[in-house]
Design a protein around this motif. Structure first.
Motif, PDB file in Angstrom:
ATOM      1  N   GLN A 156       0.766  -1.197   0.070  1.00 30.63           N
ATOM      2  CA  GLN A 156       0.219  -0.002  -0.072  1.00 30.63           C
ATOM      3  C   GLN A 156       0.929   1.414   0.233  1.00 30.63           C
ATOM      4  O   GLN A 156       0.606   2.288  -0.716  1.00 30.63           O
ATOM      5  N   ARG A 177      -5.744  -5.921  -1.236  1.00 25.92           N
ATOM      6  CA  ARG A 177      -6.443  -4.934  -2.378  1.00 25.92           C
ATOM      7  C   ARG A 177      -5.948  -3.455  -1.889  1.00 25.92           C
ATOM      8  O   ARG A 177      -5.521  -3.121  -0.832  1.00 25.92           O
ATOM      9  N   ARG A 179      -5.760   0.568  -1.997  1.00 28.88           N
ATOM     10  CA  ARG A 179      -6.675   1.780  -2.241  1.00 28.88           C
ATOM     11  C   ARG A 179      -6.043   2.803  -2.940  1.00 28.88           C
ATOM     12  O   ARG A 179      -4.911   3.202  -2.702  1.00 28.88           O
TER      13      ARG A 179
ATOM     14  N   GLY B  39     -12.907  -3.348  -1.572  1.00 29.57           N
ATOM     15  CA  GLY B  39     -13.234  -2.535  -2.788  1.00 29.57           C
ATOM     16  C   GLY B  39     -14.532  -3.236  -3.504  1.00 29.57           C
ATOM     17  O   GLY B  39     -14.578  -3.027  -4.703  1.00 29.57           O
TER      18      GLY B  39
END
Lengths: 213, 213
Positions: A156, A177, A179, B39
């Motif tokens: 991230q 995941r 951002r 998400g």
DNA sequence: AGATGTGAAATTCTTCACAGCG
DNA sequence: CGCTGTGAAGAATTTCACATCT
């Protein structure tokens, strides 16, 4: 002219196959031939080619060379576009070796790693920089896409830096995941997810249908 | 009870996140929290959980532990299922190292390579065999899933052998589409396709939407 | 006859929106 | 209230089927 995600994937597959066939001297191809080797339906091939605006002829099928050219201009209108790789660990090195082996039109122009030990070295022909040079190097070359092969807990943070430095597309190998702002496109290659998914579908129904990625 | 491909992917992501949260002591979670970090939309999360048959409560949300258990029993009803990896090159080794680092419930129980030099060795804790032992080893252990990290020009041949030896699911890293019987599930992790796809979407629209794989 | 190009149908997947509950 | 569960709407994607051309 909007091309859906799935269509882009398949068209890239078609192009790879077409290049092989072209190198082998094949001049024309029918939708069912292309469909056969790529595991899709002929109707799908025709629809995809219609989407990118290429036209064949009922008598002769599609021209291999012309179709390749059309795909190139549709998918890669920019010339000399390069990418960078961040995270020169085992996985990163493996990919650098892989990319070095093929004359891609998306060359890896630089690699980065936190380990200052690696800075300055050539890894499989690719110059490796310390992470601290990321912004500087990206400012020099106009790179829009980055390959992210850092550990999950760093992903991230690195992604944030890449986006701030102007990156607009990421291939993320880290198992999280990301951002990112909506204008940044992320493709996830999540190995454990793929493995668990296959383990699930390996029993029961098991359709032949297969997605690329 | 049929679970769509996409739902399986997302549910695997949820489970990974839930495990982290569970380890951190979180007991309950609302759809919008889970959606936020992964998400997706809250409605999607609820729909997915409905699909696998898990029920929360409007007041309390979903129970983290209970949901993990439900996902486990839905996705991995079999215990002690193992996978094999074929192709102990740079990429294969990188993955072996990656898998060795985490206590997966899908352990890599054996690796194979054409190079007889590698036979008998331990690579990141995984026993490596010559390719000629493939059938023998697979007959002993009941393995249904294989990881394919061989060069593209060997992939089809190896896949054929794996299928003949009883493999029902493949994660294919080689840059070709495999011809397999319909009962065999193949997941493609095609690095150059991903890269080219990202390069395409990195310009123009650039939606935040992101797929796992 | 055997292809392509393509409206239209079918299918699959996602989102909306709201009843109902604590 | 705010959240879940879910029918129904909506979008996206794939497939059908057939007019058309050579």
């Amino acid at each position: 002219m909007k091309i859906p995600d799935r269509t882009v994937e398949r068209v890239i597959l078609y192009r790879r196959r077409l290049r092989t066939l072209h190198a082998a001297g094949q001049v024309r191809i029918y939708s069912h031939e292309l469909a056969g080797v790529e595991g899709v339906t002929p109707a799908q091939v025709r629809r995809d080619l219609m989407t990118i605006g290429y036209t064949g002829s009922p008598a002769k099928g599609y021209e291999v060379a012309g179709l390749i050219a059309k795909i190139d201009e549709t998918l890669n209108p920019h010339q000399d576009e390069g990418v960078v790789l961040v995270g020169v660990g085992r996985l990163g090195k493996a990919f650098l070796a892989y990319f070095a082996g093929q004359a891609n039109h998306l060359p890896v122009v630089a690699a980065f790693d936190v380990d200052p030990e690696k800075a300055g070295r050539l890894v499989h022909g690719c110059r490796c920089h310390g992470l601290d040079e990321l912004e500087t190097v990206l400012a020099e070359r106009s790179v829009r896409v980055a390959f992210l092969t850092v550990p999950g807990d760093a992903a991230q943070e690195v992604a944030d830096r890449l986006v701030r430095a102007g990156i607009r597309g990421l291939v993320n190998l880290a198992p999280i995941r990301l951002r990112v702002p909506p204008e940044v496109y992320v493709e996830y290659l999540d190995i454990t997810v793929s493995l668990e998914k296959v383990a699930f579908f390996a029993r029961r129904d098991a359709r032949a249908a297969a997605r690329s990625s």
